[in-house]
Scaffold this active site. Sequence first.
Site, PDB file in Angstrom:
ATOM      1  N   SER A   1      55.870  -3.183 -31.180  1.00  0.00           N
ATOM      2  CA  SER A   1      55.407  -3.961 -32.584  1.00  0.00           C
ATOM      3  C   SER A   1      54.102  -3.258 -33.101  1.00  0.00           C
ATOM      4  O   SER A   1      53.699  -2.565 -32.308  1.00  0.00           O
ATOM      5  CB  SER A   1      55.400  -5.538 -32.430  1.00  0.00           C
ATOM      6  OG  SER A   1      53.972  -5.582 -31.733  1.00  0.00           O
ATOM      7  N   ASP A   2      53.850  -3.663 -34.255  1.00  0.00           N
ATOM      8  CA  ASP A   2      52.269  -3.141 -34.667  1.00  0.00           C
ATOM      9  C   ASP A   2      51.437  -4.397 -34.018  1.00  0.00           C
ATOM     10  O   ASP A   2      51.969  -5.331 -33.640  1.00  0.00           O
ATOM     11  CB  ASP A   2      52.028  -2.990 -36.094  1.00  0.00           C
ATOM     12  CG  ASP A   2      50.905  -2.084 -36.373  1.00  0.00           C
ATOM     13  OD1 ASP A   2      50.886  -1.459 -37.543  1.00  0.00           O
ATOM     14  OD2 ASP A   2      49.993  -2.065 -35.716  1.00  0.00           O
ATOM     15  N   TRP A   3      50.094  -4.175 -34.247  1.00  0.00           N
ATOM     16  CA  TRP A   3      49.135  -5.301 -33.679  1.00  0.00           C
ATOM     17  C   TRP A   3      49.598  -6.559 -34.086  1.00  0.00           C
ATOM     18  O   TRP A   3      49.274  -6.740 -35.229  1.00  0.00           O
ATOM     19  CB  TRP A   3      47.858  -4.705 -33.971  1.00  0.00           C
ATOM     20  CG  TRP A   3      46.792  -5.563 -33.136  1.00  0.00           C
ATOM     21  CD1 TRP A   3      46.365  -6.925 -33.591  1.00  0.00           C
ATOM     22  CD2 TRP A   3      45.675  -5.280 -32.415  1.00  0.00           C
ATOM     23  NE1 TRP A   3      45.497  -7.307 -32.690  1.00  0.00           N
ATOM     24  CE2 TRP A   3      44.898  -6.310 -31.941  1.00  0.00           C
ATOM     25  CE3 TRP A   3      45.595  -3.975 -31.662  1.00  0.00           C
ATOM     26  CZ2 TRP A   3      43.957  -6.410 -31.122  1.00  0.00           C
ATOM     27  CZ3 TRP A   3      44.607  -4.109 -30.715  1.00  0.00           C
ATOM     28  CH2 TRP A   3      43.857  -4.910 -30.341  1.00  0.00           C
ATOM     29  N   GLY A   4      50.096  -7.411 -33.518  1.00  0.00           N
ATOM     30  CA  GLY A   4      50.158  -8.703 -34.020  1.00  0.00           C
ATOM     31  C   GLY A   4      51.394  -8.960 -34.968  1.00  0.00           C
ATOM     32  O   GLY A   4      51.567 -10.020 -35.410  1.00  0.00           O
TER      33      GLY A   4
END
Length: 743
Positions: A276-279
């Site tokens: 995933s991307d950050w968060g």
Amino acid sequence: MKIKDIIILALLLAVITGCSEKKDPVEQKIDQLISQMTLKEKIGQMNQLTGIGMADDMTNAVRNGDVGSILNEIDAVTVNKLQKIAVEESRLKIPLIFARDVIHGYKTIFPIPLGQAASWNPAVAESGARVAAEEASSVGIRWTFAPMIDISRDPRWGRIAESCGEDPYLTSVIGAAMVKGFQGDTLSAPGSIAACAKHFVGYGASESGKDYNTTWIPELQLREVYFPPFQAAIEAGAATFMCSFNDINGVPASGSTFLNRQVLRKEWKYDGVLVSDWGSIEQMIPHGFCADLKEAGEKAAIAGVDIDMMGYAYINHLEELVKSGAVNEKLIDEAVRNILRLKFRLGLFENPYVKEQGRDAFYTESSLQKAKDAAIESVVLLKNDNDVLPLSNNIKSVAVVGPLSDSQADQLGTWCFDAEPEHSVTPLTAIRNDYGTQVRVIAEEGLTYSRDKNANGISKAVAAARNADVILFFAGEEAVLSGEARSRADISLPGKQMEMLAALKQTGKPVVMIVMAGRPLTIEKEVEMADAVLYAFHGGTMAGPALADLIFGKAIPSGKLPVTMPRMVGQVPVYYSHKMTGRPAQNITLIDDIEVGAKQTSIGFTSYHLDAGDSPLFPFGYGLSYTTFKYGDVKLSATALGMNDELTATCDITNTGNYTASEVVQLYIRDKVGSLVRPVKELKGFDKVQVEAGQTKTISFTITANDLAFWHEDMAKRPEAGDFTLWIATDSSSGTSVDFTLR
Ligand code: GLC
């Protein structure tokens, strides 16, 4: 049972058992590991946390197998200590992967990716990624979150800086080269790091160029424009992918089974890791796609996101989701399989530790030279009236002015967390060091930073200019105005730079404007005022020496725009491969040419802006040289191409000037009539060639029906017979054309 049947059965058994024995040894090891793992340990592999040194909670998480990869830990000693805990103290001894955003350099910073794309030279991109890999892996980083291959057609979007521009073909070539540079010939070699094709997908289409904003991209356009660079990255061996933050047609990428299972896994057969991307999993809550973190974890796991980067959804909820049956444990096993496969491919089970070598790998002479060469090739010459460049030997003094003339940090650009500005060589330093014996250098920045609205310093710069033969005005954007969450609605030169240029112009001295920026800027008036313009993007550690050599003629500009430059932001999105429309622009009457009292029907009804016309300031693929190139007629091996044949197009390129130089010869094709409206032209090839002064080179391109294929409403890609036009040209808006048919 007859003998014959027994023999057949025996043979069949042999084949089946043989196949199972022949299963890839790594897959067998993964099978074995997964069979030993508890559900909690599996979920631990899917959890990625930011490096916070040896804090207790991190060491405990590693020891308990609650974390599978760590980002932003950049101290080799700490990396080894954490790794030692993982491989010696955790129950199953599974090594960690250490990751970092190494986008265009770790310590030796190369031009921003948009600048590297302006080189139109895959070797530049590969070399930059290789240097980055060697420097980053020396501190234990074995996974970078690059290349960013989002097609970007909106310069308001700050992340256009990280992209390779507006075109799927150019982005595919440059992106694939970066993958090869990061990963090297063998991913398990200590100096190689896993690449990450990001952001999957369509992030560059963020509405209004506002970062993280929603996107609406029809599937056909996804397949035609946004997917190709990711497919090219897979072909280049990209070890990982990253989800994008945006929703696509209402579904956030991190929750999209269409993107992450149907396309990535089923259609493209991808077996790498999807992080995933950050968060971005947790952000499906504010998106309004998930009610809470548990639902976010559920939807992301079902959608096939292998690793949760800093979202805490998996580590907090997946065990419960599996036990309740909401998420099938088979999906967890698939994710863990992908993660373990990456760790095996990186050689981490055999060699988990990094050799602690201090700073030996940083700023080697070779790396700095490669960074300078890349910076030279990434500069685009936009204007050069009266051949003011390169500066001739009768120039005895130069005024080096402007907010970007001596800013070590800003010339590095965005996304270079680990850069050390003190190592940057600025234009002022380089001109003094390399040409200070040839010319007198008068330095006066005039504005102290790009947004500076205090014009008081301009008079000093003007005074300096009056005492010089030529003015070198270094303008542009501070690095902080570019990159993630740095979208701008007004993409003009910030602060009082326009005013400064006008004051410099008043001196009557020749003005060379050098722009360092993270995006195309609307600089129409500035270009009119300047005698010459070099567009350098943010050129990195060696931007100064590169620009000095270009200005004084030791190097020749060869860059070409990887993205269209608009006249004004109201034209955005503006890109070369647009559609013709039913009323293509013609008989353009600009707003100031409309007579007072003109009747509604007094001017035409075609597609253009009254106050901008129908052309950009500079088109995609545009870039001048200090020499001139003459393109001959395009010759075709045939005027008709069969579905299974090849067509060769050739063109003679003559260097009609006085400098040996490189030219990016571009191949464009137009499908004149299609069952779907087709772009007015599409880049299908390019060749960067060096041509001696006075020499002629014949450039050839081979075209097949597959090059002419496009996606149809039935979601199949295929060519259509019909009439085509082909250009071999110096940019997307010029060149002689020739027609052919596909039968
Ligand atoms: C950022 C970016 C992504 C980056 C990641 C880790 O928000 O969107 O490109 O790789 O977080 O830093």
